[in-house]
Write a protein that holds these residues in place. Structure first.
Motif, PDB file in Angstrom:
ATOM      1  N   THR A  96       0.836  -1.188   0.000  1.00 44.45           N
ATOM      2  CA  THR A  96       0.000   0.000   0.000  1.00 44.45           C
ATOM      3  C   THR A  96       0.877   1.247   0.000  1.00 44.45           C
ATOM      4  O   THR A  96       2.035   1.211   0.398  1.00 44.45           O
ATOM      5  N   PHE A  97       0.315   2.337  -0.471  1.00 44.22           N
ATOM      6  CA  PHE A  97       1.000   3.615  -0.365  1.00 44.22           C
ATOM      7  C   PHE A  97       0.012   4.682   0.042  1.00 44.22           C
ATOM      8  O   PHE A  97      -1.193   4.562  -0.175  1.00 44.22           O
ATOM      9  N   LEU A  98       0.532   5.734   0.658  1.00 48.06           N
ATOM     10  CA  LEU A  98      -0.259   6.815   1.211  1.00 48.06           C
ATOM     11  C   LEU A  98      -0.005   8.060   0.379  1.00 48.06           C
ATOM     12  O   LEU A  98       1.142   8.367   0.056  1.00 48.06           O
ATOM     13  N   GLU A 156      -5.220   9.641   0.924  1.00 48.39           N
ATOM     14  CA  GLU A 156      -5.773   8.371   0.457  1.00 48.39           C
ATOM     15  C   GLU A 156      -4.761   7.256   0.625  1.00 48.39           C
ATOM     16  O   GLU A 156      -3.559   7.469   0.429  1.00 48.39           O
ATOM     17  N   LEU A 157      -5.255   6.075   0.954  1.00 43.91           N
ATOM     18  CA  LEU A 157      -4.461   4.867   1.066  1.00 43.91           C
ATOM     19  C   LEU A 157      -4.796   3.988  -0.133  1.00 43.91           C
ATOM     20  O   LEU A 157      -5.971   3.681  -0.361  1.00 43.91           O
ATOM     21  N   TRP A 158      -3.766   3.631  -0.903  1.00 41.08           N
ATOM     22  CA  TRP A 158      -3.961   2.888  -2.149  1.00 41.08           C
ATOM     23  C   TRP A 158      -3.266   1.534  -2.104  1.00 41.08           C
ATOM     24  O   TRP A 158      -2.207   1.394  -1.499  1.00 41.08           O
ATOM     25  N   SER A 159      -3.845   0.562  -2.789  1.00 42.50           N
ATOM     26  CA  SER A 159      -3.219  -0.744  -2.972  1.00 42.50           C
ATOM     27  C   SER A 159      -2.293  -0.674  -4.174  1.00 42.50           C
ATOM     28  O   SER A 159      -2.735  -0.299  -5.274  1.00 42.50           O
ATOM     29  N   ILE A 160      -1.041  -1.018  -3.983  1.00 41.25           N
ATOM     30  CA  ILE A 160      -0.101  -1.069  -5.108  1.00 41.25           C
ATOM     31  C   ILE A 160      -0.471  -2.223  -6.027  1.00 41.25           C
ATOM     32  O   ILE A 160      -0.395  -2.109  -7.250  1.00 41.25           O
ATOM     33  N   ALA A 161      -0.903  -3.333  -5.464  1.00 40.50           N
ATOM     34  CA  ALA A 161      -1.215  -4.526  -6.253  1.00 40.50           C
ATOM     35  C   ALA A 161      -2.402  -4.332  -7.186  1.00 40.50           C
ATOM     36  O   ALA A 161      -2.370  -4.759  -8.340  1.00 40.50           O
ATOM     37  N   THR A 162      -3.458  -3.644  -6.712  1.00 38.80           N
ATOM     38  CA  THR A 162      -4.684  -3.539  -7.508  1.00 38.80           C
ATOM     39  C   THR A 162      -4.952  -2.142  -8.063  1.00 38.80           C
ATOM     40  O   THR A 162      -5.787  -1.977  -8.942  1.00 38.80           O
TER      41      THR A 162
END
Length: 91
Positions: free
Chosen positions: A1-3, A12-18
């Motif tokens: 994840t990245f912020l 926002e918190l994001w999924s790197i994978a999806t």
């Protein structure tokens, strides 16, 4: 994840994978200029042009504490290595 800090008054918190947005942290009234994780990853600390920093639960997105009273925009905020202290820098 990245912020990611954003110009729409949140972070926002994001999924790197999806590539999916997992959580939003909203509650500032102006641009969010920085966003960082606590050392244990359980909280998120944001700094904003609204002259406040806020501490959030990373899992729920709920605001846990607001640090207000700065005389200018809060450019950055960090937590101490043990997560017990907050340092802010404002204009």
């Amino acid at each position: 994840t990245f912020l990611m800090a954003s110009l729409d008054s949140g972070a926002e918190l994001w999924s790197i994978a999806t590539g999916e947005c997992l959580r939003t942290f909203t509650g500032h009234s102006d641009f969010v200029l920085s966003a960082v994780f606590s050392p244990d990853g359980q909280e998120v600390l944001t700094a904003s042009a609204d002259r406040a920093a806020k501490l959030w639960s990373a899992s729920s997105g709920k605001c846990l504490c607001s640090f207000e009273g700065h005389s200018g925009a809060v450019r950055t905020a960090v937590l101490s290595p043990d997560g017990q202290l907050v340092l802010t820098a404002s204009e």
